[in-house]
Design a protein around this motif. Structure first.
Motif, PDB file in Angstrom:
ATOM      1  N   UNK A  79       0.861  -1.192   0.000  1.00  0.00           N
ATOM      2  CA  UNK A  79       0.000   0.000   0.000  1.00  0.00           C
ATOM      3  C   UNK A  79       0.897   1.242   0.000  1.00  0.00           C
TER       4      UNK A  79
ATOM      5  N   UNK B 139       2.432   1.948  -3.461  1.00  0.00           N
ATOM      6  CA  UNK B 139       1.479   2.571  -4.389  1.00  0.00           C
ATOM      7  C   UNK B 139       1.216   4.018  -3.992  1.00  0.00           C
ATOM      8  N   UNK B 140       1.200   4.294  -2.712  1.00  0.00           N
ATOM      9  CA  UNK B 140       0.996   5.656  -2.233  1.00  0.00           C
ATOM     10  C   UNK B 140       2.160   6.556  -2.672  1.00  0.00           C
TER      11      UNK B 140
ATOM     12  N   UNK C 291      -3.472  -1.220 -16.909  1.00  0.00           N
ATOM     13  CA  UNK C 291      -4.239  -1.967 -15.902  1.00  0.00           C
ATOM     14  C   UNK C 291      -3.894  -3.450 -15.821  1.00  0.00           C
ATOM     15  N   UNK C 292      -3.689  -4.113 -16.980  1.00  0.00           N
ATOM     16  CA  UNK C 292      -3.396  -5.533 -16.947  1.00  0.00           C
ATOM     17  C   UNK C 292      -2.012  -5.788 -16.359  1.00  0.00           C
TER      18      UNK C 292
ATOM     19  N   UNK D 135      -0.500  -3.888 -14.264  1.00  0.00           N
ATOM     20  CA  UNK D 135      -0.617  -3.612 -12.831  1.00  0.00           C
ATOM     21  C   UNK D 135      -1.170  -4.841 -12.105  1.00  0.00           C
ATOM     22  N   UNK D 136      -2.193  -5.460 -12.697  1.00  0.00           N
ATOM     23  CA  UNK D 136      -2.789  -6.657 -12.086  1.00  0.00           C
ATOM     24  C   UNK D 136      -1.744  -7.766 -11.980  1.00  0.00           C
ATOM     25  N   UNK D 137      -0.932  -7.931 -13.012  1.00  0.00           N
ATOM     26  CA  UNK D 137       0.135  -8.938 -13.004  1.00  0.00           C
ATOM     27  C   UNK D 137       1.147  -8.624 -11.904  1.00  0.00           C
TER      28      UNK D 137
ATOM     29  N   UNK E  55       0.696  -6.879  -9.180  1.00  0.00           N
ATOM     30  CA  UNK E  55       0.079  -7.107  -7.855  1.00  0.00           C
ATOM     31  C   UNK E  55      -0.017  -8.601  -7.562  1.00  0.00           C
ATOM     32  N   UNK E  56      -0.374  -9.382  -8.565  1.00  0.00           N
ATOM     33  CA  UNK E  56      -0.504 -10.828  -8.384  1.00  0.00           C
ATOM     34  C   UNK E  56       0.822 -11.424  -7.944  1.00  0.00           C
ATOM     35  N   UNK E  57       1.890 -11.115  -8.680  1.00  0.00           N
ATOM     36  CA  UNK E  57       3.193 -11.706  -8.374  1.00  0.00           C
ATOM     37  C   UNK E  57       3.759 -11.169  -7.063  1.00  0.00           C
TER      38      UNK E  57
ATOM     39  N   UNK F 214       1.975 -10.399  -4.440  1.00  0.00           N
ATOM     40  CA  UNK F 214       1.265 -11.155  -3.402  1.00  0.00           C
ATOM     41  C   UNK F 214       1.834 -12.568  -3.306  1.00  0.00           C
ATOM     42  N   UNK F 215       2.123 -13.179  -4.459  1.00  0.00           N
ATOM     43  CA  UNK F 215       2.695 -14.524  -4.488  1.00  0.00           C
ATOM     44  C   UNK F 215       4.055 -14.542  -3.797  1.00  0.00           C
TER      45      UNK F 215
END
Lengths: 232, 221
Positions: free
Chosen positions: A70, A73-74, A91-92, A94-96, A98-100, A102-103
């Motif tokens: 967080x 990103x801030x 956006x895609x 960014x999603x990738x 964030x996914x990795x 978290x992994x």
């Protein structure tokens, strides 16, 4: 937006704090750093992160932001004009990222701790193979995200680079203490190359703790702590 | 290769994580195809689209998968920015929203699950912990209409699917959400009046039926 008083509460070895410091360094943002003693949490920490009481905590003009991803990103949004973007803009992508991220946060610490805490050879072998599976996936993720460039983030260090990179001191300490090679360039050539590039980058060099310091901490503080806990 | 245009959601009917994605898309008026997965026999599509975790929900947009419910909701927010924003525009407020959604993610499901999976002392401890979690959330909600303020936002989307489980948690652990955290209870009712929520959450009795079925299957008294 990105002006005013900035404080960061962290610890020298925490990958979560290290990644924030690398990004602040990269963006050449000045801040006051507070080294926390987690066995004796400061009033400042308890005030600015009453919910989790954990580091890192970024305090910007008296308002706190908690949770490392967080915070990253801030920083990107509040200092959008300084340095390169930490998180991709698409956006895609960014999603990738964030996914990795978290992994990585879910798996890497568990993998390293698994190896260091193993009490039998069998357990150690099993934990090593688990770690290898994680690294295989990360080698693939690197190919997809970097698209042939130097870093997960492309030409410059980004979100994923600092997330994974923040564990490197501990990974190398685990390699030395367990007498094995995790960053095997025959198995993970891209990750090994990336590691060298990442660690030689200026904004990273100044922040990453020495492997010897991590080794000493594991040997003198963590291992006795684990032994005491398991004998209860 | 599933390269057709459009949005598909691989999901499981009662999953609160899947419901986050459904509600976010409903709020933003995004059309999508819903595909129910049999979790005991996962489809080839699911295994292809989420090889790492093999879990639902998975959003497939123009053939490309996005996994993990809050990552999906953020993707929906960013890929359709012109429609009903779920996140505020100020960076600090956004950071707060992300923090609280992460808090819901870390705490609610795991503790809630322990309310029906455990017995005796463990269950009592879980109940105490769960009520504390709700109290922290109530403190954050305060007197606001929604966690997002005047508008239904990201944190509301993250938490609202669990309101369908309140009845199950109450029945299993012996407490009342309304008595413990009246503001959260009122918030849940307000959310329940929204079209997106009405459409995508199941009735509390149906959810409880599912919990009882799971307990039986797992051999829990």
């Amino acid at each position: 937006m990105g002006e005013g008083e900035l404080k960061l509460l962290g610890t020298w070895g925490s990958p979560f704090a290290i990644r924030v410091r690398i990004v602040l360094n990269q963006k050449e943002v000045k801040y006051e750093y507070f080294e926390e003693d987690l066995t004796n949490k400061s009033e400042l920490l308890l005030k600015y992160n009453p919910i989790h009481k954990k580091i890192p905590v970024l305090v910007h003009n008296g308002r706190s932001v908690c949770e490392s991803l967080v915070i990253l990103q801030y920083i990107d949004e509040a200092w959008s004009k300084s340095g390169s973007s930490v998180i991709p803009t698409d956006p895609y992508e960014r999603a990738m990222a964030r996914f990795w991220a978290a992994y990585i946060d879910d798996k890497v610490i568990q993998a390293l701790l698994g190896i260091l805490k193993a009490t039998t050879e069998e357990e150690k072998t099993y934990k090593i193979s688990e770690t290898m599976s994680v690294m295989e996936l990360l080698e693939e993720a690197f190919e997809k995200c970097s698209k042939g460039k130097t870093f997960f983030g492309g030409d410059t260090i980004g979100f994923l680079d600092v997330t994974l990179g923040s564990y490197l001191t501990w990974l190398k300490a685990a390699e030395k203490l367990s007498e094995l090679i995790l960053l095997d360039e025959t198995k993970f050539p891209k990750l090994v190359e990336w590691t060298e590039q990442f660690l030689s980058t200026d904004c990273v060099k100044e922040i990453m703790p020495e492997v010897e310091k991590a080794e000493e901490f594991i040997t003198k503080t963590l291992k006795p702590r684990w032994a005491a806990a398991s004998s209860k | 290769m599933e390269s057709h245009k459009g949005v598909t959601l691989l999901d499981f009917w009662v999953s609160p994580f899947g419901q986050r994605a459904r509600i976010a898309m409903a709020e933003k008026g995004i059309e999508f195809e819903y595909k129910e997965e049999n979790l005991a026999q996962k489809s080839e599509l699911l295994l292809k689209m989420n090889p790492v975790h093999k879990k639902i929900p998975v959003l497939v947009h123009d053939g490309k998968p996005v996994c993990e419910s809050l990552i999906i909701v953020q993707y929906i927010e960013e890929a359709w920015p012109e429609k009903t924003p779920l996140l505020p525009s100020d960076p600090y407020q956004r950071a707060q929203a992300r923090f609280w959604a992460d808090f819901v993610d870390k705490k609610v499901y795991d503790c809630g699950t322990r309310l029906w999976k455990t017995k005796g002392e463990e269950k009592e401890a879980a109940k105490k912990e769960f009520i504390e979690i709700l109290q922290v959330l109530e403190s954050e909600l305060g007197d606001k209409k929604y966690f997002g303020g005047e508008t239904f936002g990201y944190v509301d989307v993250a938490f609202v699917p669990f309101t369908a489980w309140f009845h199950s948690y109450e029945s299993e652990a012996g407490f009342s959400v309304e008595e413990s955290v009246p503001k959260i209870s009122a918030w849940a009712k307000r959310c329940g009046e929204r079209e997106s929520v009405k459409k995508h959450l199941y009735e509390k009795e149906k959810v409880y039926e599912f919990v009882c079925m799971l307990k039986k299957r797992l051999g829990i008294e």
